[in-house]
Design a protein around this motif. Structure first.
Motif, PDB file in Angstrom:
ATOM      1  N   THR A 109       0.592  -1.149  -0.115  1.00 44.10           N
ATOM      2  CA  THR A 109      -0.207   0.287   0.257  1.00 44.10           C
ATOM      3  C   THR A 109       0.983   1.431   0.327  1.00 44.10           C
ATOM      4  N   ILE A 110       2.014   0.923   0.239  1.00 38.89           N
ATOM      5  CA  ILE A 110       2.861   2.427  -0.301  1.00 38.89           C
ATOM      6  C   ILE A 110       3.439   2.440  -1.166  1.00 38.89           C
ATOM      7  N   ASP A 111       2.791   3.236  -1.556  1.00 38.54           N
ATOM      8  CA  ASP A 111       2.902   3.752  -3.278  1.00 38.54           C
ATOM      9  C   ASP A 111       4.061   5.254  -3.851  1.00 38.54           C
ATOM     10  N   ALA A 112       4.113   6.047  -4.672  1.00 39.23           N
ATOM     11  CA  ALA A 112       4.664   6.627  -5.304  1.00 39.23           C
ATOM     12  C   ALA A 112       4.063   7.583  -4.129  1.00 39.23           C
ATOM     13  N   SER A 113       2.724   8.415  -3.664  1.00 41.24           N
ATOM     14  CA  SER A 113       2.244   9.115  -3.012  1.00 41.24           C
ATOM     15  C   SER A 113       3.072   9.514  -1.835  1.00 41.24           C
ATOM     16  N   TYR A 114       3.835   8.208  -1.744  1.00 43.01           N
ATOM     17  CA  TYR A 114       4.473   7.871   0.069  1.00 43.01           C
ATOM     18  C   TYR A 114       5.979   8.997   0.161  1.00 43.01           C
ATOM     19  N   SER A 115       5.892   9.037  -1.372  1.00 42.74           N
ATOM     20  CA  SER A 115       7.630   8.629  -1.568  1.00 42.74           C
ATOM     21  C   SER A 115       8.790  10.786  -0.758  1.00 42.74           C
ATOM     22  N   LYS A 116       7.936  11.494  -0.709  1.00 44.40           N
ATOM     23  CA  LYS A 116       8.207  11.857  -0.044  1.00 44.40           C
ATOM     24  C   LYS A 116       8.752  12.521   1.518  1.00 44.40           C
ATOM     25  N   ILE A 117       7.948  11.244   2.205  1.00 42.93           N
ATOM     26  CA  ILE A 117       7.973  10.961   3.732  1.00 42.93           C
ATOM     27  C   ILE A 117       9.380  10.307   4.092  1.00 42.93           C
ATOM     28  N   GLY A 118       9.702   9.753   3.255  1.00 40.69           N
ATOM     29  CA  GLY A 118      10.642   8.675   2.905  1.00 40.69           C
ATOM     30  C   GLY A 118      11.476   9.994   3.627  1.00 40.69           C
ATOM     31  N   PRO A 119      12.704  10.647   2.954  1.00 39.92           N
ATOM     32  CA  PRO A 119      13.185  11.456   3.782  1.00 39.92           C
ATOM     33  C   PRO A 119      13.157  11.611   5.496  1.00 39.92           C
ATOM     34  N   PHE A 120      12.581  11.992   5.011  1.00 41.20           N
ATOM     35  CA  PHE A 120      11.824  12.728   6.585  1.00 41.20           C
ATOM     36  C   PHE A 120      11.846  12.038   7.471  1.00 41.20           C
ATOM     37  N   ILE A 121      11.437  10.996   7.168  1.00 41.72           N
ATOM     38  CA  ILE A 121      11.637   9.713   8.640  1.00 41.72           C
ATOM     39  C   ILE A 121      13.343   9.613   8.361  1.00 41.72           C
ATOM     40  N   VAL A 122      13.778   9.123   7.526  1.00 40.72           N
ATOM     41  CA  VAL A 122      15.375   8.997   7.642  1.00 40.72           C
ATOM     42  C   VAL A 122      16.086  10.626   8.102  1.00 40.72           C
ATOM     43  N   LEU A 123      15.494  11.601   8.245  1.00 41.62           N
ATOM     44  CA  LEU A 123      16.109  12.379   8.517  1.00 41.62           C
ATOM     45  C   LEU A 123      15.948  12.689  10.544  1.00 41.62           C
ATOM     46  N   VAL A 124      14.548  12.276  11.125  1.00 34.26           N
ATOM     47  CA  VAL A 124      14.133  12.333  11.981  1.00 34.26           C
ATOM     48  C   VAL A 124      14.779  11.305  12.884  1.00 34.26           C
ATOM     49  N   LEU A 125      15.335   9.976  11.940  1.00 34.51           N
ATOM     50  CA  LEU A 125      16.282   9.513  12.765  1.00 34.51           C
ATOM     51  C   LEU A 125      17.942   9.416  12.785  1.00 34.51           C
ATOM     52  N   ILE A 126      18.327  10.233  11.721  1.00 39.67           N
ATOM     53  CA  ILE A 126      19.256  10.559  12.141  1.00 39.67           C
ATOM     54  C   ILE A 126      19.733  11.454  13.272  1.00 39.67           C
ATOM     55  N   LEU A 127      18.655  12.268  13.479  1.00 38.69           N
ATOM     56  CA  LEU A 127      18.892  13.693  14.379  1.00 38.69           C
ATOM     57  C   LEU A 127      18.975  13.263  15.924  1.00 38.69           C
ATOM     58  N   ILE A 128      17.945  12.173  16.274  1.00 34.28           N
ATOM     59  CA  ILE A 128      17.626  11.063  17.152  1.00 34.28           C
ATOM     60  C   ILE A 128      19.225  11.115  17.129  1.00 34.28           C
ATOM     61  N   PHE A 129      19.210   9.537  16.767  1.00 34.48           N
ATOM     62  CA  PHE A 129      21.015   9.112  16.811  1.00 34.48           C
ATOM     63  C   PHE A 129      22.596   9.706  16.345  1.00 34.48           C
ATOM     64  N   LYS A 130      22.369  10.427  15.434  1.00 36.46           N
ATOM     65  CA  LYS A 130      23.763  11.311  15.089  1.00 36.46           C
ATOM     66  C   LYS A 130      23.065  13.219  15.268  1.00 36.46           C
ATOM     67  N   PRO A 131      22.653  13.674  16.442  1.00 34.15           N
ATOM     68  CA  PRO A 131      21.722  15.050  15.745  1.00 34.15           C
ATOM     69  C   PRO A 131      22.837  15.939  15.309  1.00 34.15           C
ATOM     70  N   THR A 132      24.196  16.115  14.713  1.00 38.66           N
ATOM     71  CA  THR A 132      24.856  16.507  14.187  1.00 38.66           C
ATOM     72  C   THR A 132      24.450  16.148  12.598  1.00 38.66           C
ATOM     73  N   GLY A 133      23.912  14.927  12.290  1.00 45.29           N
ATOM     74  CA  GLY A 133      23.546  15.717  10.706  1.00 45.29           C
ATOM     75  C   GLY A 133      25.356  13.776  10.631  1.00 45.29           C
ATOM     76  N   LEU A 134      25.244  13.264   9.068  1.00 49.61           N
ATOM     77  CA  LEU A 134      25.676  12.736   8.801  1.00 49.61           C
ATOM     78  C   LEU A 134      27.540  13.242   9.310  1.00 49.61           C
TER      79      LEU A 134
END
Lengths: 385, 337
Positions: free
Chosen positions: B303-328
């Motif tokens: 059910t995850i189709d192209a309309s969700y594609s732009k959510i992907g980047p933000f989920i990754v951002l949140v995850l990275i900021l939680i574990f490495k707040p300064t960014g990669l």
């Protein structure tokens, strides 16, 4: 214009000279005459004017002086409703032709309903226009819910597709249309290789990749030309020549511009406003339209003309039934709903119990090398009869 | 589905994501440079970028009928877009940010959003005057060709791409080359020239740099000029890739590029590039998730189709900021006492 004014004044002079007993009967038109959609709205008004010019002698013979009062709704529901209230208060107006937009027709017809003032629409497609079951609202074009099945039939019968990828733009219009198509395709056993919505306006790369992978025979996209155009451009850029089918949202001369000439092939859409060459009797109409208004006639001009002819014939019939006297608004309203009108540009018109045209036509347009031509026309029926 | 069909598909999605990622990367550089020097998030950058796209459109439109070489047209478009976007960015800094320097950080942020809205409507108005809304790029002939479409003359790269079944058009290759060249030039300017040294000095400590005889206002203007010029380049590339822009189409890529800058570590140039490329790929992968869902039999995934594609980047951002707040690739800002 000059000519019209002249003939009107001659008519008026004759009316004054011959019989002082002549009563004036007016019909009104509501359509956008200013603003972004004025091109289409003016077409409707001009089409109605042409029909009025044609019918004026007939009315004269019956002892009436016929006039048209055009109103401008600016494609705005509030303005259109205000115009409808003004029209309702003018006792000489017996019928209304309008409007272009369903959003205007719905409140305007409701405002006209208490005074039994009949409205005949040359353009509205929203289901709700007639689904409310108003006694005064009729239309001579096909409904939105016939567009989906018609698109699906075209995909199955003409394109012979066995596998279809369905897309929509996530608006009420596009989603509804795509759902209707999908339902109709599934019912006939066509495989839906993918079905999704997207609000994306520029980057279709992941959808294109999926289409490449699943290899459908046809793609249906419910939406508007500015989004679908970009999609088709990228689709063709990836080397996929699969036919793309859509609804009347694709009916714009801008579409081939966005897609680019090289890719603007194998695109089909269903629409209610026929190109003039699709209407067999339209040749004389187009000539006199050009002569009278000095602009070429388009589809909506022809449908305005047809709607006005239904209106005027209905008034004449009602007058005859009323013993040659001016009929009441209610009599006109009931006569038009029950009547059958032949010899129109778009064929025979008769209405069902809610005011939908019993046998309407949808036109399928094919875009080839950036040029839009009539591919085929499909007869459609409203859900109720 | 066999692997022989699926593999090119996955490669295609990743390659497509990388190409998209280069556009994000170049936009992200504009955010990161300004942030590195002023600690200011220039939210008007997405409009600076789309101004570049509009300028590129106008150049291609005006040169449409000329028989000029396609690459020369592109070069003119790039230079014009760099000039207009760069100067526009300098002007924005001078009028909207400099008078507010020293005020709380929220104030220039709000001005930036205001500037962004003003620019959107100005662009809409200017193009609307000629009756245009969706600007359609008319590309020089051949730009839309498949890279190595003729069988006889084929570069080794083209051969390779064809064997693995990847769709790349000439314009995609141009896009990547232009991005890499801009990156190389930027890297050279920042790390190897006196101007770059001065900019780096101002970014480290504006007051001390001033005491060393560096005109910090001039250096800030230079930073905005460079950032804006990069925005112009990315705008033209965006138009090249997608074919159509309008005054409002800067928002989505702008916000994703900003995310890319934060993901990579805002202020870090390699970080912005890495972030851009990553987000491009992630976005495309999320967009085709339903295919994998269908193939592997996970109903939830399908059910995850192209309309969700732009959510992907933000989920990754949140995850990275939680574990490495300064960014990669970001360095943590150590406050020295």
């Amino acid at each position: 214009m000059k000519k019209t004014a002249l003939s009107l004044s001659v008519l008026a002079a004759m009316a004054l000279g011959t019989a002082s007993a002549q009563t004036t009967i007016k019909i009104a038109s509501i359509s956008p005459l200013s603003g972004g959609q004025s091109n289409l709205g003016t077409q409707i008004r001009n089409g109605v004017q042409l029909a009025v010019n044609e019918y004026a002698p007939l009315f004269k013979k019956a002892g009436f002086n016929l006039q048209l009062v055009p109103y401008d709704d600016q494609a705005d529901p509030a303005t259109g409703t205000a115009a409808a209230r003004k029209i309702a208060s003018d006792r000489a107006i017996l019928a209304v032709v309008g409007t272009l937009n369903s959003g205007v027709a719905i409140p305007a017809s409701a405002a006209l309903a208490p005074s039994n003032l009949v409205m005949i629409s040359p353009a509205n497609t929203a289901n709700q226009v007639t689904d409310r079951g108003l006694a005064n609202m009729n239309r001579i074009v096909a409904r939105d819910d016939s567009q989906g099945p018609a698109g699906a039939n075209f995909i199955m019968n003409n394109l012979k597709a066995k596998k279809v990828y369905v897309l929509n733009d996530k608006t009420a219009y596009g989603e509804g249309l795509a759902a209707e198509v999908e339902k109709a395709l599934k019912a006939k056993g066509v495989t839906i290789s993918g079905s999704e919505g997207t609000e994306e306006k520029s980057d279709f790369s992941s959808i294109v990749a999926k289409i490449k992978l699943t290899r459908p025979d046809a793609i249906y996209f419910g939406g508007i030309y500015n989004q679908i155009g970009v999609f088709i451009k990228q689709l063709r850029g990836a080397g996929i020549d699969t036919p793309v089918v859509g609804g009347d949202g694709l009916d714009s001369s801008e579409l081939p511009v966005i897609v680019g000439k090289a890719g603007a092939n194998n695109i089909y859409y269903t629409t209610v406003a026929a190109p003039l060459e699709a209407l067999p009797a339209a040749k004389t109409f187009a000539t006199s339209f050009q002569k009278t208004f000095n602009t070429p006639a388009q589809g909506f001009g022809a449908f305005g003309y047809d709607a006005a002819k239904v209106t005027l014939q209905g008034i004449l019939d009602a007058a005859r039934a009323n013993g040659g006297k001016v009929p009441s608004r209610k009599q006109v309203q009931d006569t038009i709903r029950k009547g059958t009108y032949k010899g129109l540009l778009s064929g025979e018109v008769s209405f069902n119990s809610v005011g939908d045209r019993k046998a309407a036509t949808l036109y399928v347009i094919k875009v080839k090398d950036g040029k839009a031509d009539l591919e085929t026309s499909l007869p459609v029926k409203p859900p109720k009869n | 589905m066999e692997l022989s069909v699926l593999l090119p598909f996955i490669v295609n999605v990743i390659v497509g994501g990388l190409i998209l990622g280069f556009v994000y990367a170049i936009i992200a550089l504009g955010y990161t440079m300004v942030y590195g020097v002023l600690q200011l998030i220039n939210f008007a950058h997405s409009e600076v970028f789309i101004t570049g796209a509009v300028v590129g459109f106008e150049v291609f439109r005006i040169l449409q009928d000329s028989t000029m070489n396609g690459y020369l047209k592109l070069l003119i478009a790039l230079i014009a877009a760099m000039l207009v976007s760069g100067l526009l960015n300098v002007l924005i800094e001078r009028l909207a940010y400099r008078p507010l320097r020293g005020s709380p950080r929220l104030v220039p942020l709000i001005t930036a959003i205001g500037v962004s809205l003003i620019l959107q409507d100005t662009l809409r108005f200017l193009e609307g005057l000629q009756g245009r809304f969706d600007l359609t790029y008319t590309l020089p002939a051949g730009f839309g060709d498949k890279f190595c479409s003729t069988n006889s003359t084929c570069a080794p790269v083209g051969d390779f791409l064809r064997t693995i079944g990847v769709d790349v058009q000439l314009k995609d290759v141009i896009l990547v080359v232009v991005s890499l060249v801009s990156l190389a030039v930027l890297n050279y300017v920042v790390n190897r020239t006196r101007l770059g040294k001065a900019i780096r000095a101002v970014s480290q400590d504006r007051v001390t740099a001033g005491l060393m005889g560096i005109d910090s206002n001039l250096m800030i203007s230079a930073t905005f000029l460079i950032g804006g010029a990069l925005g112009g380049v990315s705008g033209v590339l965006f138009g090249l890739k997608f074919g159509t822009v309008n005054a409002y189409s800067g928002f989505d890529p702008g916000i994703i590029a900003f995310t890319a800058a934060v993901l990579g570590g805002i202020g870090s140039i390699p970080g912005a590039v890495l972030g851009g490329l990553l987000l491009g790929v992630i976005q495309n992968l999320i967009g085709v998730m339903n295919i994998f869902g269908n193939l592997l039999g996970f109903a939830n995934l399908s059910t995850i189709d192209a309309s969700y594609s732009k959510i992907g980047p933000f989920i990754v951002l949140v995850l990275i900021l939680i574990f490495k707040p300064t960014g990669l690739l970001g360095k943590s800002n150590v406050e020295k006492v």
